[in-house]
Design a protein around this motif. Structure first.
Motif, mmCIF file in Angstrom:
data_model
loop_
_atom_site.group_PDB
_atom_site.id
_atom_site.type_symbol
_atom_site.label_atom_id
_atom_site.label_comp_id
_atom_site.label_asym_id
_atom_site.label_seq_id
_atom_site.Cartn_x
_atom_site.Cartn_y
_atom_site.Cartn_z
ATOM 1 N N LEU A 286 66.336 -19.676 -28.682
ATOM 2 C CA LEU A 286 66.325 -19.454 -30.122
ATOM 3 C C LEU A 286 65.605 -18.166 -30.510
ATOM 4 C CD1 LEU A 286 65.648 -23.117 -31.303
ATOM 5 C CD2 LEU A 286 67.832 -21.885 -31.250
ATOM 6 N N GLY A 287 65.135 -17.424 -29.507
ATOM 7 C CA GLY A 287 64.475 -16.158 -29.769
ATOM 8 C C GLY A 287 62.995 -16.277 -30.028
ATOM 9 N N GLY A 288 62.460 -17.459 -29.915
ATOM 10 C CA GLY A 288 61.044 -17.662 -30.178
ATOM 11 C C GLY A 288 60.196 -17.544 -28.924
ATOM 12 N N ARG A 289 58.910 -17.535 -29.133
ATOM 13 C CA ARG A 289 57.894 -17.505 -28.076
ATOM 14 C C ARG A 289 58.148 -16.433 -27.028
ATOM 15 N NH1 ARG A 289 57.390 -21.393 -24.787
ATOM 16 N NH2 ARG A 289 59.511 -22.211 -24.880
ATOM 17 N N PRO A 290 58.362 -15.174 -27.412
ATOM 18 C CA PRO A 290 58.602 -14.130 -26.414
ATOM 19 C C PRO A 290 57.353 -13.829 -25.596
ATOM 20 C CG PRO A 290 58.351 -13.143 -28.575
ATOM 21 C CD PRO A 290 58.356 -14.629 -28.792
ATOM 22 N N THR A 291 57.588 -13.595 -24.303
ATOM 23 C CA THR A 291 56.517 -13.196 -23.390
ATOM 24 C C THR A 291 56.727 -11.745 -22.995
ATOM 25 O OG1 THR A 291 56.297 -15.438 -22.505
ATOM 26 C CG2 THR A 291 55.431 -13.638 -21.156
ATOM 27 N N ARG A 292 55.710 -10.926 -23.166
ATOM 28 C CA ARG A 292 55.837 -9.515 -22.843
ATOM 29 C C ARG A 292 55.890 -9.313 -21.334
ATOM 30 N NH1 ARG A 292 51.886 -5.210 -25.667
ATOM 31 N NH2 ARG A 292 53.114 -5.996 -27.438
ATOM 32 N N ILE A 293 56.760 -8.393 -20.893
ATOM 33 C CA ILE A 293 56.827 -7.990 -19.480
ATOM 34 C C ILE A 293 56.132 -6.648 -19.358
ATOM 35 C CG2 ILE A 293 58.339 -7.636 -17.493
ATOM 36 C CD1 ILE A 293 60.611 -8.860 -19.201
ATOM 37 N N LYS A 294 55.211 -6.539 -18.390
ATOM 38 C CA LYS A 294 54.454 -5.307 -18.200
ATOM 39 C C LYS A 294 54.658 -4.758 -16.789
ATOM 40 C CE LYS A 294 50.733 -6.522 -21.439
ATOM 41 N NZ LYS A 294 49.258 -6.682 -21.587
ATOM 42 N N ALA A 295 54.542 -3.450 -16.673
ATOM 43 C CA ALA A 295 54.606 -2.805 -15.361
ATOM 44 C C ALA A 295 53.329 -3.130 -14.588
ATOM 45 C CB ALA A 295 54.759 -1.299 -15.518
ATOM 46 N N THR A 296 53.484 -3.617 -13.378
ATOM 47 C CA THR A 296 52.326 -3.982 -12.560
ATOM 48 C C THR A 296 51.706 -2.774 -11.865
ATOM 49 O OG1 THR A 296 53.854 -4.522 -10.765
ATOM 50 C CG2 THR A 296 53.126 -6.327 -12.180
ATOM 51 N N VAL A 297 52.487 -1.696 -11.719
ATOM 52 C CA VAL A 297 51.991 -0.437 -11.145
ATOM 53 C C VAL A 297 52.649 0.707 -11.901
ATOM 54 C CG1 VAL A 297 51.601 -1.373 -8.819
ATOM 55 C CG2 VAL A 297 53.821 -0.353 -9.405
ATOM 56 N N GLY A 298 52.128 1.905 -11.730
ATOM 57 C CA GLY A 298 52.770 3.072 -12.292
ATOM 58 C C GLY A 298 53.777 3.663 -11.310
ATOM 59 N N GLY A 299 54.872 4.177 -11.838
ATOM 60 C CA GLY A 299 55.878 4.779 -10.961
ATOM 61 C C GLY A 299 57.210 4.914 -11.669
ATOM 62 N N PHE A 300 58.261 5.099 -10.872
ATOM 63 C CA PHE A 300 59.607 5.304 -11.390
ATOM 64 C C PHE A 300 60.443 4.035 -11.241
ATOM 65 C CE2 PHE A 300 58.243 9.533 -9.985
ATOM 66 C CZ PHE A 300 58.495 10.285 -11.123
ATOM 67 N N VAL A 301 61.313 3.783 -12.214
ATOM 68 C CA VAL A 301 62.243 2.655 -12.134
ATOM 69 C C VAL A 301 63.409 3.063 -11.237
ATOM 70 C CG1 VAL A 301 63.755 1.106 -13.418
ATOM 71 C CG2 VAL A 301 61.615 1.904 -14.460
ATOM 72 N N ILE A 302 63.562 2.381 -10.102
ATOM 73 C CA ILE A 302 64.655 2.702 -9.178
ATOM 74 C C ILE A 302 65.706 1.599 -9.103
ATOM 75 C CG2 ILE A 302 63.296 4.297 -7.788
ATOM 76 C CD1 ILE A 302 63.071 2.002 -5.692
ATOM 77 N N ALA A 303 65.446 0.464 -9.730
ATOM 78 C CA ALA A 303 66.435 -0.609 -9.796
ATOM 79 C C ALA A 303 66.062 -1.544 -10.928
ATOM 80 C CB ALA A 303 66.517 -1.383 -8.472
ATOM 81 N N LYS A 304 67.068 -2.219 -11.501
ATOM 82 C CA LYS A 304 66.796 -3.183 -12.571
ATOM 83 C C LYS A 304 67.868 -4.258 -12.569
ATOM 84 C CE LYS A 304 67.914 -2.221 -16.811
ATOM 85 N NZ LYS A 304 68.020 -1.638 -18.171
ATOM 86 N N THR A 305 67.508 -5.402 -13.113
ATOM 87 C CA THR A 305 68.471 -6.491 -13.227
ATOM 88 C C THR A 305 69.529 -6.161 -14.270
ATOM 89 O OG1 THR A 305 68.721 -8.874 -13.618
ATOM 90 C CG2 THR A 305 67.093 -7.717 -14.952
ATOM 91 N N GLN A 306 70.704 -6.716 -14.090
ATOM 92 C CA GLN A 306 71.797 -6.544 -15.040
ATOM 93 C C GLN A 306 72.121 -7.829 -15.790
ATOM 94 O OE1 GLN A 306 72.002 -3.267 -15.333
ATOM 95 N NE2 GLN A 306 74.168 -3.036 -14.934
ATOM 96 N N THR A 307 71.365 -8.886 -15.519
ATOM 97 C CA THR A 307 71.649 -10.160 -16.169
ATOM 98 C C THR A 307 70.468 -10.589 -17.037
ATOM 99 O OG1 THR A 307 72.204 -12.500 -15.790
ATOM 100 C CG2 THR A 307 70.798 -11.452 -14.163
ATOM 101 N N PRO A 308 70.712 -11.058 -18.257
ATOM 102 C CA PRO A 308 69.604 -11.457 -19.133
ATOM 103 C C PRO A 308 69.038 -12.837 -18.805
ATOM 104 C CG PRO A 308 71.688 -11.707 -20.266
ATOM 105 C CD PRO A 308 72.016 -11.070 -18.955
ATOM 106 N N LEU A 309 69.822 -13.691 -18.167
ATOM 107 C CA LEU A 309 69.361 -15.053 -17.875
ATOM 108 C C LEU A 309 68.529 -15.037 -16.595
ATOM 109 C CD1 LEU A 309 69.450 -18.071 -18.589
ATOM 110 C CD2 LEU A 309 71.510 -18.245 -17.164
ATOM 111 N N VAL A 310 67.246 -15.362 -16.703
ATOM 112 C CA VAL A 310 66.356 -15.268 -15.553
ATOM 113 C C VAL A 310 65.587 -16.568 -15.366
ATOM 114 C CG1 VAL A 310 66.113 -12.774 -15.781
ATOM 115 C CG2 VAL A 310 64.443 -14.271 -16.905
ATOM 116 N N ALA A 311 65.246 -16.821 -14.121
ATOM 117 C CA ALA A 311 64.364 -17.931 -13.772
ATOM 118 C C ALA A 311 63.011 -17.365 -13.362
ATOM 119 C CB ALA A 311 64.959 -18.746 -12.635
ATOM 120 N N GLN A 312 61.998 -18.196 -13.442
ATOM 121 C CA GLN A 312 60.668 -17.759 -13.061
ATOM 122 C C GLN A 312 60.700 -17.208 -11.635
ATOM 123 O OE1 GLN A 312 57.678 -20.860 -12.961
ATOM 124 N NE2 GLN A 312 56.070 -19.407 -13.531
ATOM 125 N N GLY A 313 60.150 -16.017 -11.448
ATOM 126 C CA GLY A 313 60.125 -15.399 -10.129
ATOM 127 C C GLY A 313 61.263 -14.448 -9.848
#
Length: 337
Positions: A286-313
């Protein structure tokens, strides 16, 4: 291949022999199907008229990673055996059955890139791996293996190689991808098996499965031609110098989902991140209770997910930490997806 490395002479793969200064395209059978017909692996040999290294170029070791197929096809159009020094063996589709099924795997569910060096008595994957090692790898000095990200991910163009080997590092730099990554050898991989046989191997990763990415393909074609030029195999008029020196990477890490939900990842391939910076959020249906995602280290993005539906981990983005402080941001001109 009947001539020793660095000499001109006939080149033999399977039952096909190609003389110096000639090119030939043919099929190498590798499996009899349940219908009784044979399945074959397409091969092209460009045997130069002058002595030089022997290089293989391979695509679709994972059958759904098809950028490498088009890269190999376009590279072949740039090669003239009469002007080439050395030999290029091109195998655009190694995992033919996976390619036909639009699958990463062979029909038996095995990953070909975890089946090397293979054997004559094992599974279909093992037998195909053994054939490729015997007919292609064992007769080559250098290999360029072309890949994309796995399903539901996309990769920034990058070379993975043994950067502690000076000549391999020179070839990786010459390829001209924005990133060169010192990557460990994986058990059962083509790169591991080939390295143990004495070949130097570059693994090019760019794009995503199941589609042609024109930007990645063009970078791959240019990179292969630059590498052949660096090996002294010819001056290919259509290859251009890279925009800038690649960023060397010695450490990478995945940022993973801290909870299940619907993810919005707001960063793009090639972006430079600071540790702790916001890269997106995960919320409920429903769009509620968003959890912020933060970078754990500094660097360059070399890959990313293409799917919005995610499970923990689940893996969300792959961050590459530069090996040398202060390196310039790479010129990764990617479409904003």
């Amino acid at each position: 291949m009947t001539a020793s490395r660095g000499e001109t002479g006939p080149v033999t793969i399977g039952e096909t022999t190609v003389l110096p200064g000639r090119s030939h395209q043919f099929d190498v059978p590798f499996a009899r199907l349940p219908t009784g017909t044979w399945e074959s692996m397409p091969v092209a040999i460009v045997n130069g008229s002058k002595p030089g290294p022997r290089v293989w170029v391979s695509g679709a070791v994972h059958g759904d990673e098809i950028n490498g197929v088009e890269i190999t096809r376009r590279v072949l159009k740039q090669l003239d055996a009469r002007k080439l020094s050395g030999t290029v063996v091109a195998v655009p589709i190694v995992n033919v059955l996976g390619f036909l099924n639009q699958s990463r795997y062979l029909p038996d569910g095995r990953d070909l890139n975890r089946s090397f060096p293979g054997s004559t008595r094992g599974s279909l994957a093992s037998r195909l791996a053994h054939l490729f090692m015997r007919e292609v790898v064992s007769k080559s000095d250098v290999g360029i293996d072309l890949h994309t990200a796995a399903a539901n991910r996309t990769n920034a163009p990058q070379i993975r190689a043994d950067l502690d080997d000076q000549r391999t590092r020179e070839l990786a730099t010459a390829f001209g991808a924005p990133f060169i990554i010192h990557a460990r050898l994986r058990d059962g991989s083509l790169r591991q098996a080939a390295t143990e046989r004495g070949a130097r191997v570059l693994l090019f990763e760019a794009g995503q499965v199941g589609r042609f990415d024109e930007e990645c393909i063009q970078m791959g074609v240019q990179g292969v031609l630059r590498t052949l030029h660096e090996l002294g195999m010819g001056d290919f008029g259509n290859h251009t110098p890279p925009l800038q020196s690649p960023v060397e990477i010695r450490k990478t890490t995945w940022v993973r989902a801290s909870r299940s939900g619907i993810a919005h990842v707001d960063v793009h391939l090639g972006d430079r991140l600071e540790e702790g910076s916001r890269i997106g959020s995960i919320g409920d249906a429903l769009g509620g209770r968003p959890t912020r995602i933060k970078a754990t280290v500094g660097g360059f993005v070399i890959a990313k997910t293409q799917t919005p539906l995610v499970a923990q981990g689940d893996a969300l983005i792959h961050i590459a930490v530069p090996g040398v402080e202060g390196q310039d941001e790479p010129a990764v001109r990617r479409r904003r997806r």
